[in-house]
Design a protein around this motif. Structure first.
Motif, mmCIF file in Angstrom:
data_model
loop_
_atom_site.group_PDB
_atom_site.id
_atom_site.type_symbol
_atom_site.label_atom_id
_atom_site.label_comp_id
_atom_site.label_asym_id
_atom_site.label_seq_id
_atom_site.Cartn_x
_atom_site.Cartn_y
_atom_site.Cartn_z
ATOM 1 N N VAL A 274 -14.902 -2.444 36.532
ATOM 2 C CA VAL A 274 -15.632 -3.124 35.379
ATOM 3 C C VAL A 274 -14.435 -3.630 34.287
ATOM 4 O O VAL A 274 -13.345 -2.845 33.955
ATOM 5 N N ALA A 275 -14.720 -4.690 33.747
ATOM 6 C CA ALA A 275 -13.597 -5.233 32.795
ATOM 7 C C ALA A 275 -14.259 -5.150 31.348
ATOM 8 O O ALA A 275 -15.404 -5.391 31.444
ATOM 9 N N GLY A 276 -13.405 -5.141 30.280
ATOM 10 C CA GLY A 276 -13.949 -5.161 29.097
ATOM 11 C C GLY A 276 -12.714 -5.578 28.028
ATOM 12 O O GLY A 276 -11.648 -5.425 28.260
ATOM 13 N N ARG A 277 -13.140 -5.396 26.811
ATOM 14 C CA ARG A 277 -12.250 -5.568 25.533
ATOM 15 C C ARG A 277 -12.513 -4.485 24.680
ATOM 16 O O ARG A 277 -13.655 -4.084 24.348
ATOM 17 N N TRP A 278 -11.656 -3.800 24.100
ATOM 18 C CA TRP A 278 -11.657 -2.588 23.102
ATOM 19 C C TRP A 278 -10.738 -3.262 21.981
ATOM 20 O O TRP A 278 -9.715 -3.400 22.184
ATOM 21 N N GLU A 279 -11.444 -3.427 20.671
ATOM 22 C CA GLU A 279 -10.825 -3.998 19.845
ATOM 23 C C GLU A 279 -11.057 -3.430 18.233
ATOM 24 O O GLU A 279 -12.198 -3.045 18.091
ATOM 25 N N THR A 280 -9.901 -3.194 17.739
ATOM 26 C CA THR A 280 -9.928 -3.019 16.111
ATOM 27 C C THR A 280 -9.171 -4.013 15.318
ATOM 28 O O THR A 280 -8.600 -5.121 16.108
ATOM 29 N N VAL B 202 -16.286 3.350 25.383
ATOM 30 C CA VAL B 202 -16.701 2.709 26.538
ATOM 31 C C VAL B 202 -17.224 3.935 27.701
ATOM 32 O O VAL B 202 -16.581 4.667 28.098
ATOM 33 N N ALA B 203 -18.757 3.791 27.962
ATOM 34 C CA ALA B 203 -19.303 4.609 28.881
ATOM 35 C C ALA B 203 -18.740 4.080 30.238
ATOM 36 O O ALA B 203 -18.592 2.902 30.646
ATOM 37 N N ALA C 84 -17.252 9.086 29.318
ATOM 38 C CA ALA C 84 -16.577 7.821 28.503
ATOM 39 C C ALA C 84 -15.280 8.007 28.195
ATOM 40 O O ALA C 84 -14.621 9.131 28.281
ATOM 41 N N ILE C 85 -14.546 6.879 27.955
ATOM 42 C CA ILE C 85 -13.286 6.711 27.508
ATOM 43 C C ILE C 85 -13.172 6.241 25.890
ATOM 44 O O ILE C 85 -14.191 5.475 25.645
ATOM 45 N N SER C 86 -12.144 6.214 25.515
ATOM 46 C CA SER C 86 -11.744 5.584 24.236
ATOM 47 C C SER C 86 -10.297 5.407 24.044
ATOM 48 O O SER C 86 -9.419 6.144 24.822
#
Length: 162
Positions: free
Chosen positions: A48-54, A40-41, A136-138
């Protein structure tokens, strides 16, 4: 070998794993490259909203970058496969990684600890100091779940140092 030497060796053998477990979370994975999960930059400005998915984990997040701090909140949930096929969480560690422009880990923070249940969304909210050079983050994780007749372990961590 004398009894004192044997006892000293035994004591050392017992203390080494304990010392290894004392590595500070922020130092974990430092220098390793994140390559197999979403990155995620980070942007300045409004939240900022988002979804990180595996396959294993879904994290819905909101962040706001304020100078050298990152306000991060959201919730994490195990993937549907685990929710449908397993009944309990044996252990679960979820991490936030601050990354440089080459996707190398600058710092690691543990989030969402402990997990309460297999189907429960685990909420988190915290402000984190960002190390210099962060772009960035992850996220990453390591866990295991169980059912009546099986156990499954899984992870997504930046393990390679290039």
């Amino acid at each position: 070998m004398s009894i004192k030497t044997k006892l000293a060796c035994l004591l050392l053998a017992c203390l080494l794993p304990l010392a290894a477990a004392c590595v500070e979370t922020a130092m974990l994975y430092r220098g390793a490259t994140v390559s197999s999960v979403p990155i995620v930059a980070l942007h300045e400005g409004p939240p900022v909203a988002g979804r990180w998915e595996t396959f294993d984990l879904v994290i819905d997040y909101t962040y706001q970058r304020n100078g050298d701090n990152l306000e991060l909140s959201g919730q994490a949930a195990l993937g549907q496969h685990y929710q449908m096929n397993y009944t309990g969480v044996l252990r679960m560690q979820t991490y936030l990684f601050f990354l440089d422009r080459d996707a190398r880990v600058l710092e690691t923070f543990s989030i969402v600890t402990p997990w309460s249940g297999i189907e429960d969304a685990q909420k988190f909210s915290k402000s984190y100091p960002m190390p210099a050079g962060t772009t960035a983050i992850s996220f990453g994780y390591s866990g295991s779940v169980n059912s009546m007749d099986s156990t499954s372990s899984f992870y997504k961590l930046p393990l390679s140092r290039q």
